[in-house]
Design a protein around this motif. Structure first.
Motif, PDB file in Angstrom:
ATOM      1  N   ARG A  14      -1.845  -5.590  -2.144  1.00 34.94           N
ATOM      2  CA  ARG A  14      -1.039  -5.559  -0.907  1.00 34.94           C
ATOM      3  C   ARG A  14      -0.248  -4.272  -0.873  1.00 34.94           C
ATOM      4  N   MET A  15       0.042  -3.821   0.350  1.00 38.74           N
ATOM      5  CA  MET A  15       0.839  -2.615   0.545  1.00 38.74           C
ATOM      6  C   MET A  15       1.751  -2.836   1.738  1.00 38.74           C
ATOM      7  N   GLU A  16       3.011  -2.453   1.587  1.00 37.01           N
ATOM      8  CA  GLU A  16       4.021  -2.685   2.614  1.00 37.01           C
ATOM      9  C   GLU A  16       4.130  -1.549   3.628  1.00 37.01           C
ATOM     10  N   ASP A  17       3.255  -0.558   3.585  1.00 35.19           N
ATOM     11  CA  ASP A  17       3.291   0.585   4.496  1.00 35.19           C
ATOM     12  C   ASP A  17       2.592   0.213   5.806  1.00 35.19           C
ATOM     13  N   PRO A  18       3.336   0.124   6.923  1.00 40.48           N
ATOM     14  CA  PRO A  18       2.715  -0.287   8.185  1.00 40.48           C
ATOM     15  C   PRO A  18       1.833   0.797   8.798  1.00 40.48           C
TER      16      PRO A  18
ATOM     17  N   LYS B 248      -6.409  -1.314   3.082  1.00 38.12           N
ATOM     18  CA  LYS B 248      -6.344  -2.772   3.220  1.00 38.12           C
ATOM     19  C   LYS B 248      -6.641  -3.416   1.868  1.00 38.12           C
TER      20      LYS B 248
ATOM     21  N   GLU C  64       7.198  -2.696  -4.676  1.00 36.13           N
ATOM     22  CA  GLU C  64       6.953  -3.013  -3.271  1.00 36.13           C
ATOM     23  C   GLU C  64       5.481  -3.296  -2.994  1.00 36.13           C
ATOM     24  N   ASP C  65       4.617  -2.441  -3.496  1.00 38.85           N
ATOM     25  CA  ASP C  65       3.186  -2.602  -3.290  1.00 38.85           C
ATOM     26  C   ASP C  65       2.574  -3.227  -4.547  1.00 38.85           C
ATOM     27  N   GLU C  66       1.340  -3.689  -4.420  1.00 36.71           N
ATOM     28  CA  GLU C  66       0.699  -4.308  -5.575  1.00 36.71           C
ATOM     29  C   GLU C  66      -0.740  -3.835  -5.699  1.00 36.71           C
TER      30      GLU C  66
END
Length: 75
Positions: A26-30, A35, A67-69
């Motif tokens: 997952r990544m929190e960057d909109p 993906k 924040e990201d995984e």
């Protein structure tokens, strides 16, 4: 800037040495086109713990510590 404990940074660099294959969870960057499931190779880890990846899609975006995984792919 977030701080990362020196021992945690050392552990990250040991677990994800340059060339390690990873997959995005997952990544929190909109604004990214990355993906979940995208794969790439670790380039380096900076002093904040961001894992910079040369993604197979051509992107070079880093996964931000906390924040990201990402997950390490086994050979």
């Amino acid at each position: 800037m977030k701080q990362i404990h020196p021992e945690m940074l050392k552990a990250l660099r040991s677990y994800y040495p340059p060339g390690t294959r990873v997959e995005l969870v997952r990544m929190e960057d909109p604004y990214t086109r990355l993906k979940p499931g995208d794969r790439g190779s670790v380039s380096f880890i900076d002093d904040t713990g961001t894992v910079f990846v040369d993604w197979d899609s051509g992107s070079r975006l880093g996964a931000v510590f906390g924040e990201d995984e990402i997950r390490k792919l086994e050979e």
